[in-house]
Structures are given as C-alpha cells and as structure tokens.
Design a protein around this motif. Sequence first.
Motif, short mmCIF file in Angstrom:
data_model
loop_
_atom_site.label_atom_id
_atom_site.label_comp_id
_atom_site.label_asym_id
_atom_site.label_seq_id
_atom_site.Cartn_x
_atom_site.Cartn_y
_atom_site.Cartn_z
N LYS A 1 -47.64 107.53 3.81
CA LYS A 1 -47.47 107.06 2.43
C LYS A 1 -46.62 108.03 1.59
O LYS A 1 -46.17 107.66 0.50
CB LYS A 1 -48.83 106.86 1.78
CG LYS A 1 -49.62 105.70 2.38
CD LYS A 1 -51.01 105.60 1.78
CE LYS A 1 -51.80 104.47 2.42
NZ LYS A 1 -53.19 104.38 1.90
N GLY B 1 -40.66 108.50 1.07
CA GLY B 1 -40.09 108.03 -0.19
C GLY B 1 -40.29 108.99 -1.34
O GLY B 1 -39.68 108.84 -2.40
N THR B 2 -41.15 109.99 -1.13
CA THR B 2 -41.31 111.03 -2.15
C THR B 2 -39.99 111.77 -2.32
O THR B 2 -39.32 112.10 -1.33
CB THR B 2 -42.42 112.02 -1.73
OG1 THR B 2 -43.67 111.32 -1.72
CG2 THR B 2 -42.51 113.20 -2.67
N THR C 1 -31.47 113.69 -7.85
CA THR C 1 -32.32 113.65 -6.65
C THR C 1 -31.66 114.52 -5.59
O THR C 1 -30.56 114.21 -5.13
CB THR C 1 -32.49 112.22 -6.15
OG1 THR C 1 -33.14 111.44 -7.16
CG2 THR C 1 -33.33 112.19 -4.88
N ILE D 1 -35.41 114.11 -0.21
CA ILE D 1 -36.34 112.99 -0.04
C ILE D 1 -37.11 113.17 1.26
O ILE D 1 -36.56 113.67 2.26
CB ILE D 1 -35.59 111.63 -0.06
CG1 ILE D 1 -36.59 110.47 0.00
CG2 ILE D 1 -34.59 111.55 1.09
CD1 ILE D 1 -35.95 109.12 -0.25
N LYS E 1 -41.85 114.40 -6.72
CA LYS E 1 -42.36 113.18 -7.35
C LYS E 1 -42.68 112.14 -6.29
O LYS E 1 -41.81 111.72 -5.54
CB LYS E 1 -41.34 112.62 -8.35
CG LYS E 1 -41.83 111.43 -9.16
CD LYS E 1 -40.76 111.01 -10.16
CE LYS E 1 -41.28 109.90 -11.07
NZ LYS E 1 -41.66 108.70 -10.30
N THR E 2 -43.94 111.74 -6.22
CA THR E 2 -44.37 110.74 -5.25
C THR E 2 -43.98 109.33 -5.72
O THR E 2 -43.49 109.15 -6.84
CB THR E 2 -45.89 110.81 -5.03
OG1 THR E 2 -46.55 110.66 -6.30
CG2 THR E 2 -46.28 112.16 -4.43
N THR E 3 -44.23 108.36 -4.89
CA THR E 3 -43.83 106.98 -5.21
C THR E 3 -44.86 106.31 -6.12
O THR E 3 -46.02 106.74 -6.20
CB THR E 3 -43.70 106.16 -3.92
OG1 THR E 3 -44.99 106.08 -3.28
CG2 THR E 3 -42.70 106.80 -2.97
N ASP E 4 -44.43 105.23 -6.76
CA ASP E 4 -45.36 104.46 -7.58
C ASP E 4 -46.42 103.79 -6.72
O ASP E 4 -47.56 103.58 -7.16
CB ASP E 4 -44.59 103.39 -8.38
CG ASP E 4 -43.68 104.00 -9.44
OD1 ASP E 4 -43.93 105.17 -9.83
OD2 ASP E 4 -42.71 103.33 -9.86
N GLU E 5 -46.06 103.44 -5.48
CA GLU E 5 -47.02 102.80 -4.58
C GLU E 5 -48.10 103.77 -4.11
O GLU E 5 -49.23 103.36 -3.85
CB GLU E 5 -46.30 102.22 -3.36
CG GLU E 5 -45.38 101.05 -3.67
CD GLU E 5 -44.07 101.49 -4.32
OE1 GLU E 5 -43.40 100.66 -4.95
OE2 GLU E 5 -43.72 102.71 -4.21
N TYR E 6 -47.77 105.05 -4.01
CA TYR E 6 -48.75 106.06 -3.60
C TYR E 6 -48.55 107.32 -4.44
O TYR E 6 -47.91 108.27 -4.02
CB TYR E 6 -48.61 106.38 -2.11
CG TYR E 6 -49.70 107.30 -1.58
CD1 TYR E 6 -51.01 106.83 -1.46
CD2 TYR E 6 -49.43 108.62 -1.22
CE1 TYR E 6 -52.02 107.66 -0.98
CE2 TYR E 6 -50.44 109.45 -0.74
CZ TYR E 6 -51.73 108.97 -0.63
OH TYR E 6 -52.73 109.79 -0.17
N PRO E 7 -49.10 107.31 -5.65
CA PRO E 7 -48.89 108.43 -6.57
C PRO E 7 -49.85 109.59 -6.33
O PRO E 7 -50.59 110.01 -7.21
CB PRO E 7 -49.13 107.78 -7.94
CG PRO E 7 -50.15 106.73 -7.67
CD PRO E 7 -49.85 106.20 -6.28
#
Length: 613
Positions: free
Chosen positions: A396, A399-400, A415, A418, A445-451
């Motif tokens: 998860k 994508g960070t 950016t 990654i 910064k992590t993703t919105d799907e797995y913060p």
Amino acid sequence: MLDSLVIDADSVFFNSVSTFADSLYHENTLKKIKDISTRFRECYGVRVAEQPARVYWKEGYDYNWITAKKLISHIDKMFDLREQIASLRSLPIEDFYEYVLPYRSVPDFPLVDFSDTYHAFMNKYVADIDRDSVHEVIQRYNFVIESMRELFPSYPYEEEIGYQELLFHGPRDCIPIASYGISMLRACGIPAAVEFNACYKQFQGRHYHGVVLDKNRNWLAFNPESSIPTSDNGSFDTKDVLNIYRFMFSEQKDAPFFLEKEGEYIPGLFDSPFLKDVTAHLLETISLTLPYQEAGSNKLAYLATFNSETSSGIIPVTWGKINRAKQNVTFPSVIPDRYYFPVYYSPFGKSFSFGDSFYLNKEGEIEKNHIEERTDSVTLLRKFPIKQKLVDKAIKLIGTVIIASNEPGFHSCDTVGIIADTLQPYFQDIKLDMNKGPYQYYQIKTTDEYPHAALSELEFITDIRYGYKNIMPASSLPLFSPEDTLSEDKFEVRLMDEPLERIKWKAEYDGNPQTSPEPYPTIYFMLEKPQFVTKVRMMPLNADNGIIAGNQYELFCWNNGEWKKILNQQAEANYITVRIPSGSLLWLRNLTGGKEELPFYVDSDSQQKFIYP
C-alpha cells in the motif's frame, strides 16, 4: 481500607446507574458515569494507591484451610440460587455440579473469595436480566467492570488481591480475567467454565478464555471484559490455536493423569486430573492413527508442536492410547492444518520420536518432508516467515512520493522520488532527482488511498563531498549472500535536520524496525538551508526477523525426538551459510534478541520453506 473503598465505589456506581437499567449504554448515562468516576478518583484515587495489599489466599491444597462451615455455606447459597432461577432449575444436575456449584474455576489459581463475595458484588447489576439471555448478562458484566475501572488508578500492587484487581487500570494477565469473570458469572447463576489453548501455531504463550452454556445447551466462547459470545462462535478467533482444554471440577478419567502406566512420565500440561479436551466445540478435529513399534511399556504417546518458549523446543498438545497388539496409537482429537512431532517420553521426561514429523493438511492427510541422505551447503536469511499483513502494508506504500521545496508550506514543490515497487523488510534506497535542487524542505507523502506512513526507519543520504557539517555515518545496505559485493559508496553519509539524540524518540528514527509513524500520512525533513539529498534510505514496518549482522545464532536439526545443535555462530552479514543434511527440519534461534522463530526446511531450489507460510 482497600476493601472499604471498593465497597464505596461499588455503592456509588450502583446507586448512580440502577435507575438506568433500560438505558445503561445511552450517551447521557455514559456521561453521568464519567462524571461520577472523575469525582471518585479525585476523592479516593491517591488513598487507594497508598493502601498496602492484604493478601488472604493461602498456599497449599484447599482442604488445608477451607473450613467446613465456609464450604457448607457456599453449597447452601448455590442451591438457594438454583431454586430462585428458572434456568438453573431446568439445568441437568450434573451440569449444575460441574459448571455452577464449584467454588473455583481454575485449579491452583490463588483463591481469595467465595461465591458470596462475587454474588454480592455482581448479582445486583444483572438481577433484571433473564439468565437464559447469557449474551445480555455478559454484556452487562463487561460494562460494569469497564465502568468501575474508571473509578480507580493504575494497579499499585505486586501481589494478587482478589477480584478487586479487575477494577484497576493497567495490563492484566488473561488467567485472572478469565478466573474471576467465570467465578462471578457462576455466582450469578450462569453455567460457565474456563478454557485455554495448549499453544499457538506460530507464537509463544497460550490464552485463557471463558465459555457459557446457553439455553440451547451450546457452549459459547468469549473473553470476559472484552467480547460477547455469538451463537455460532464465529467471532471467536481459533485459526492459529492448538488443542483447547477445559478446567473441570470433577476428575476426568480419560485424562492422561489416570490413563498412564504407574511410573510413566506425564508432560506438565497434562499432569492434572481436571482437564477435558473440548477442541471439537470450536474447531474441526479428526481421529488419527499412526504406527507405533517402540519397545517399552508406555500406555500413552503424544503429538507435539513446535514451541520456542520451552527448553525442548516442542510442547505436546494432544495424547493417544498405544495399542501394542496392533502396533499403533490413536489420537482422537487432532486439528488439521497443523505441524506435528510424534513423540513418547522416557520415565525421566526425555522425548523420543516414534515417527517422522509431518504436516496434517486441511483435508486431514499427512504430508512428510522428503529427506535425502546427503549434505548440502545452504544460505539462511530468516528465522521466521515474512508476515503477510506487513507485506500488505508495504504494498500500500506504492505511490508514496518524496516532494521537495524551498518553501516551508510546500506551495511550490517538486516530486523528486517515488516508491514504485514493494519495499522489502530491510534498508533500500529511493534515488532522488536533484536536477532542480538543492532544497531546504523535504516531505514523504503517502497516498490518499493509504494515508499511513508505515516506514520504520528513514535516513536522508547525501554526498560527503558537498562539505555539509550536519552529517553522520549512514547505515549499511544489507548483504545477503557470499556472492554479493557490498557496493558501499564511501562518499555516502547521512544528512541530519536535527541531532539524532533530539529526534530518536520519533518512530522513524528510533532504530526499531517494529515501530513506525503509521498513524500519520506524512513525514517531514526540515533543514536550516537548502542542501542536496541524493537518496532516501528506508525500511518498511517489519517484524525484524531477518538475519541481523552482529547477532549470535544457534541452528538446530530435528533428530529422534529432540533438537540437536549443529551451529553456534555470530552473523557477519545478513545471512548464515551452513552445511546441513538435505531436507532436514531446522530451527534457527537468535540468542541476541527477538522471540519469533519457526522451523523450516530448505527445498531443492535452496529456499527456506517454513512449516507455516
């Protein structure tokens, strides 16, 4: 003093909630209980903590100190209770004797109170509930204990003081939780018992829980204080346990205590006349017959499983009767999907194999390791398998991004890196694009799907030739085989935004792979001025079960009923190379730290295959 304060707390709490029998869990009721708890702690909290513990329980057998008067009084009160409660009157008298009448629920556990004390404390809270509604009774019990605990400080004693210890904050063992909980339920007219699992498939320890008998005569499992039983036991987790035993009050004539030949050694777990195997009420079991051709006069043999907590490395979990005429032994209660070691014991307690260890698959079929008569040189990397739930977290993290800016608010940012692939449970580098650098501020910064920043260790790497002063040596990347060449860059150093001593309280800098700032979506690295960060050296949250350079290891091989040591060595890198009998079952132990260990064999592709994935 402590007893009087508990009585005061009980009185205050009961008087406050007794008018809310139909709405105990309502928001207004919970708020009132919280207010009462705050006032009580302010008045009594310090006084409770300062009181010395008065320990009433005695050493030795119960009959040495329980008086006839006390025992007769207990029996009379329990029979009076039977007359008062309809569900008890309809309960078969044998079940009443076994699951309601006994004055203790766990043999050998310190005995302080009798049923009159438990009844006086708890019965008034459940008096309005039909005792056929065991779910409601247990829900009320859990609510009372949890709410009363808000009136008391952390547990201040080293001694066991009786059921009152349930009312204090702080960690508690599952044995007193189960013992006192079941004793209180019995005192309120609920048929109940304490059970425990012999051990776990992969982990150390065992767990004690409660069971209650419902109106349909089904045994329902639960954890006092923390769970409520369900009609199908579906909410009770049993996927990783070995055989489950119930403490009975009557002698169990089919237990090893009575079945053994005079002088035959009985493993400690089974050396009790009160144990009953009840595994089948929570798990699928089968009857398993194995060949037995050993000499001697033993009547019993055992199936053991691996357990690193014991000195022998195994623990017997179920027994079988030996039939010498048929030269076999039958085990009536065996759980599939488990790994077993067939053993018997000498009169002095030494275990011997009467067959090869095996995995009993989910279909109840035996799968054995194939062992060849040759010796192989193998490379070992782990002492315990990678945990899937931690792998899922690492996946998860894909994508960070690592973003960089020269504005503290990151309004204008780039950016620069990654996480594109699944991170492995060790240090690895994410290279950063510094074409527009240097930068003063960096953010992971992590993703919105797995913060969730499930990264256990972080190091921001730079080049020593930049001449920065805020640097320190960087951690080395792992080395996994003799063929690997450690591509250590002598110019790589760790860049610091603050001295390590000031930030090591943070999970990502504490040196512990088993902690991380997972609750948070971002990690910041804030420098005093723009500086180049060429890489981020990172490690995902993991259980730290790989080979650790500098740690001391022992390697054992299973041979004829015992683990034989074949290696004692300090790891120089992140692997250990050793010659072993091909296909042999091995156990790698870290003497320096860590508890999680599991046997494995090495397959034809030189890969470690643990007995449980």
